[in-house]
Design a protein around this motif. Structure first.
Motif, PDB file in Angstrom:
ATOM      1  N   TYR A 300       0.838  -1.201   0.000  1.00 46.78           N
ATOM      2  CA  TYR A 300       0.000   0.000   0.000  1.00 46.78           C
ATOM      3  C   TYR A 300       0.872   1.250   0.000  1.00 46.78           C
ATOM      4  CZ  TYR A 300      -3.924   3.096   1.040  1.00 46.78           C
ATOM      5  OH  TYR A 300      -4.871   4.096   0.974  1.00 46.78           O
ATOM      6  N   ASP A 301       1.931   1.245   0.826  1.00 49.71           N
ATOM      7  CA  ASP A 301       2.848   2.378   0.859  1.00 49.71           C
ATOM      8  C   ASP A 301       3.482   2.621  -0.508  1.00 49.71           C
ATOM      9  OD1 ASP A 301       2.452   2.969   3.540  1.00 49.71           O
ATOM     10  OD2 ASP A 301       4.118   1.720   4.226  1.00 49.71           O
ATOM     11  N   GLU A 302       3.773   1.530  -1.212  1.00 50.11           N
ATOM     12  CA  GLU A 302       4.466   1.628  -2.496  1.00 50.11           C
ATOM     13  C   GLU A 302       3.515   1.833  -3.673  1.00 50.11           C
ATOM     14  OE1 GLU A 302       6.542  -2.068  -2.495  1.00 50.11           O
ATOM     15  OE2 GLU A 302       8.134  -1.365  -1.130  1.00 50.11           O
ATOM     16  N   MET A 303       2.235   1.758  -3.417  1.00 48.30           N
ATOM     17  CA  MET A 303       1.238   1.923  -4.471  1.00 48.30           C
ATOM     18  C   MET A 303       1.282   3.341  -5.042  1.00 48.30           C
ATOM     19  SD  MET A 303      -2.904   1.520  -3.998  1.00 48.30           S
ATOM     20  CE  MET A 303      -2.720   0.007  -3.058  1.00 48.30           C
ATOM     21  N   PRO A 304       1.083   3.513  -6.348  1.00 47.78           N
ATOM     22  CA  PRO A 304       1.015   4.869  -6.906  1.00 47.78           C
ATOM     23  C   PRO A 304      -0.196   5.606  -6.352  1.00 47.78           C
ATOM     24  CG  PRO A 304       0.302   3.251  -8.531  1.00 47.78           C
ATOM     25  CD  PRO A 304       0.888   2.477  -7.385  1.00 47.78           C
ATOM     26  N   GLU A 305      -0.197   6.923  -6.492  1.00 50.27           N
ATOM     27  CA  GLU A 305      -1.312   7.709  -5.956  1.00 50.27           C
ATOM     28  C   GLU A 305      -2.634   7.313  -6.589  1.00 50.27           C
ATOM     29  OE1 GLU A 305      -0.578  11.884  -6.180  1.00 50.27           O
ATOM     30  OE2 GLU A 305       0.764  11.861  -4.445  1.00 50.27           O
ATOM     31  N   VAL A 306      -2.604   6.955  -7.863  1.00 49.38           N
ATOM     32  CA  VAL A 306      -3.822   6.505  -8.541  1.00 49.38           C
ATOM     33  C   VAL A 306      -3.591   5.100  -9.084  1.00 49.38           C
ATOM     34  CG1 VAL A 306      -5.447   6.908 -10.416  1.00 49.38           C
ATOM     35  CG2 VAL A 306      -4.493   8.857  -9.157  1.00 49.38           C
ATOM     36  N   LEU A 307      -4.395   4.160  -8.600  1.00 52.60           N
ATOM     37  CA  LEU A 307      -4.329   2.773  -9.047  1.00 52.60           C
ATOM     38  C   LEU A 307      -5.493   2.497  -9.996  1.00 52.60           C
ATOM     39  CD1 LEU A 307      -3.405  -0.310  -8.665  1.00 52.60           C
ATOM     40  CD2 LEU A 307      -5.179  -0.392  -6.919  1.00 52.60           C
ATOM     41  N   VAL A 308      -5.226   1.913 -11.149  1.00 50.81           N
ATOM     42  CA  VAL A 308      -6.281   1.509 -12.079  1.00 50.81           C
ATOM     43  C   VAL A 308      -6.496   0.017 -11.916  1.00 50.81           C
ATOM     44  CG1 VAL A 308      -7.030   1.384 -14.479  1.00 50.81           C
ATOM     45  CG2 VAL A 308      -5.655   3.327 -13.704  1.00 50.81           C
ATOM     46  N   HIS A 309      -7.698  -0.373 -11.505  1.00 53.98           N
ATOM     47  CA  HIS A 309      -8.014  -1.774 -11.265  1.00 53.98           C
ATOM     48  C   HIS A 309      -7.935  -2.586 -12.559  1.00 53.98           C
ATOM     49  CE1 HIS A 309      -9.477  -1.720  -7.050  1.00 53.98           C
ATOM     50  NE2 HIS A 309      -9.806  -0.466  -7.323  1.00 53.98           N
ATOM     51  N   THR A 310      -7.449  -3.824 -12.411  1.00 58.23           N
ATOM     52  CA  THR A 310      -7.380  -4.742 -13.545  1.00 58.23           C
ATOM     53  C   THR A 310      -8.256  -5.977 -13.365  1.00 58.23           C
ATOM     54  OG1 THR A 310      -5.415  -5.808 -12.586  1.00 58.23           O
ATOM     55  CG2 THR A 310      -5.046  -4.020 -14.165  1.00 58.23           C
ATOM     56  N   SER A 311      -8.657  -6.266 -12.110  1.00 59.44           N
ATOM     57  CA  SER A 311      -9.547  -7.403 -11.866  1.00 59.44           C
ATOM     58  C   SER A 311     -10.862  -7.186 -12.604  1.00 59.44           C
ATOM     59  CB  SER A 311      -9.807  -7.576 -10.365  1.00 59.44           C
ATOM     60  OG  SER A 311      -8.617  -7.933  -9.689  1.00 59.44           O
ATOM     61  N   ASN A 312     -11.397  -8.247 -13.176  1.00 57.41           N
ATOM     62  CA  ASN A 312     -12.521  -8.124 -14.110  1.00 57.41           C
ATOM     63  C   ASN A 312     -13.735  -7.391 -13.535  1.00 57.41           C
ATOM     64  OD1 ASN A 312     -13.757  -8.782 -16.707  1.00 57.41           O
ATOM     65  ND2 ASN A 312     -15.091 -10.119 -15.513  1.00 57.41           N
ATOM     66  N   ALA A 313     -14.104  -7.682 -12.281  1.00 56.78           N
ATOM     67  CA  ALA A 313     -15.322  -7.084 -11.704  1.00 56.78           C
ATOM     68  C   ALA A 313     -15.214  -5.575 -11.538  1.00 56.78           C
ATOM     69  CB  ALA A 313     -15.627  -7.734 -10.352  1.00 56.78           C
ATOM     70  N   VAL A 314     -13.990  -5.065 -11.416  1.00 54.39           N
ATOM     71  CA  VAL A 314     -13.797  -3.631 -11.190  1.00 54.39           C
ATOM     72  C   VAL A 314     -12.838  -3.033 -12.225  1.00 54.39           C
ATOM     73  CG1 VAL A 314     -14.338  -3.614  -8.732  1.00 54.39           C
ATOM     74  CG2 VAL A 314     -12.035  -4.239  -9.481  1.00 54.39           C
ATOM     75  N   LYS A 315     -12.689  -3.699 -13.341  1.00 51.87           N
ATOM     76  CA  LYS A 315     -11.698  -3.304 -14.354  1.00 51.87           C
ATOM     77  C   LYS A 315     -11.904  -1.866 -14.823  1.00 51.87           C
ATOM     78  CE  LYS A 315      -9.433  -5.135 -18.475  1.00 51.87           C
ATOM     79  NZ  LYS A 315      -9.402  -6.247 -19.468  1.00 51.87           N
ATOM     80  N   GLY A 316     -10.799  -1.115 -14.847  1.00 51.29           N
ATOM     81  CA  GLY A 316     -10.846   0.269 -15.321  1.00 51.29           C
ATOM     82  C   GLY A 316     -11.157   1.286 -14.241  1.00 51.29           C
ATOM     83  N   LEU A 317     -11.670   0.832 -13.097  1.00 51.60           N
ATOM     84  CA  LEU A 317     -11.996   1.749 -12.002  1.00 51.60           C
ATOM     85  C   LEU A 317     -10.709   2.306 -11.400  1.00 51.60           C
ATOM     86  CD1 LEU A 317     -14.323   2.833 -10.130  1.00 51.60           C
ATOM     87  CD2 LEU A 317     -13.798   0.915  -8.626  1.00 51.60           C
ATOM     88  N   GLU A 318     -10.705   3.589 -11.085  1.00 45.84           N
ATOM     89  CA  GLU A 318      -9.537   4.214 -10.486  1.00 45.84           C
ATOM     90  C   GLU A 318      -9.706   4.328  -8.970  1.00 45.84           C
ATOM     91  OE1 GLU A 318      -8.683   7.965 -12.281  1.00 45.84           O
ATOM     92  OE2 GLU A 318      -7.934   7.070 -14.146  1.00 45.84           O
TER      93      GLU A 318
END
Length: 363
Positions: A300-318
């Motif tokens: 979580y600490d290393e995650m970028p400020e904006v994560l774009v979901h890739t899992s199918n149910a939430v794909k594309g969600l920021e």
């Protein structure tokens, strides 16, 4: 860039009690032209601007609203600074900064609501919470009586509910939990929220419907986790089976590990499940869950400020980490690590073991 000419012209005309026809006569224009200007369908020739400004006794910049554009920029900068300070746990600095901001822009309810949030959360000692009561009430009443933006009004209702709840726990505060319950009764039920209703808004637009549903799934998972978090605040009371079920559910919905809003809840539930496993005598499983919690906190600490979901149910969600809920200051990993090392349910012998030190020192 937003042009406020039409809106400003209409205000100036009405301030002089002029009809569109009367203004058109003064300017030598047709009233249809005035009407189109005020609706921002067309704009006057640039040579007309000084004439119109002179007629109303204002500057061209004021007529065009460029001063409003500058104000919007300043307000936006205040909001960005608030987010940075809040996310770094500098709530008292955010409060002081916003106090200056609302002094500069007293009519901006977004800044006022953010100030209320920082004011309430800057300190948690009883004396402070009681001392700010008149100011909190004044700001709350101001927003509820005059703000027309429902999202701001509802947010401040939530803030007031939690503030009154905290006051009700303080002896001789003069506040009872019924005071918070009254405001709570005025708030919309869960199924009347924007995120829920958006999922029903686009029956013939597959792209918008998918985006709304992805957001709904993400938010519902977070809310489910939060409800569990409220129900089982004490680690000893936590139901290991439910924590495990939550972890499995989120992993099924988001198999790529892009947990977004539920990321911190996954950490909490791995910790809880680890404690339950330890108390049941299964130290091996406990260590596995503690290690998972630490690795997730670090990611979580290393995650970028904006994560774009890739899992199918939430794909594309920021997922915007800068706007996400957080209860820790600084590094999430260090917060979780310190929590495990000081966890009272774990014996000193267990915490001094090579296996425990390996996961807390080497991740």
């Amino acid at each position: 860039m937003t042009i406020y000419f039409g809106e400003n012209l209409k205000k100036l005309r009405k301030s002089k009690d002029l009809t569109q026809e009367a203004l058109a006569d003064f300017l030598g224009m047709s009233f249809q032209a005035i009407s189109k200007w005020e609706r921002s369908e067309t704009y006057p020739d640039i040579t007309m601007l000084p004439i119109i400004a002179s007629f109303f006794g204002v500057t061209v910049d004021s007529l065009l609203g460029t001063d409003m554009i500058e104000k919007e920029k300043q307000i936006s900068e205040y909001c960005k600074k608030y987010s940075r300070l809040w996310n770094n746990g500098k709530i008292d600095e955010a409060r002081d900064m916003l106090k200056n901001a609302i002094g500069e822009f007293p009519g901006n309810y977004d800044l006022l609501a953010k100030y209320l949030n920082a004011l309430i959360h800057a300190q948690y000692d009883d004396g402070y919470l009681i001392s700010i009561k008149p100011e909190v009430q004044r700001i709350y009443d101001n927003i509820q009586n005059y703000c027309t933006v429902d999202s701001i009004r509802i947010w401040t209702k939530k803030l007031m509910c939690r503030y009154l709840r905290d006051l009700s726990l303080i002896k001789n505060s003069g506040v009872d939990i019924a005071d918070a319950e009254k405001i709570l009764s005025e708030m919309p039920i869960m199924q009347n929220t924007r995120d829920y209703e958006a999922m029903y808004m686009y029956p013939h637009d597959d792209e918008k419907r998918a985006a709304a549903c992805a957001n709904g799934i993400s938010e519902m998972l977070r809310l489910f986790g939060e409800i569990m978090n409220r129900k089982y605040k004490n680690f000893l009371d936590a139901d290991g089976d439910i924590s495990e079920a939550y972890i499995n559910l989120v992993e099924k919905v988001m198999p790529d590990g892009d947990y977004g809003k539920s990321h911190y809840l996954m950490v909490i539930n791995h910790q809880r499940l680890g404690v339950k496993k330890y108390l049941a005598g299964d130290e091996k499983s406990a260590l596995e869950h503690f290690e998972k919690a630490l690795k997730l906190a670090k990611s979580y600490d290393e995650m970028p400020e904006v994560l774009v979901h890739t899992s199918n149910a939430v794909k594309g969600l920021e997922f915007d980490k800068t706007r996400a809920y957080r209860f820790w200051e600084g590094s999430f990993f260090e917060d979780v690590k310190e929590g495990l090392i000081n966890r009272p349910q774990l014996s000193e012998e267990f915490k001094s073991s090579e296996a425990f030190r390996r996961i807390t020192e080497n991740i």
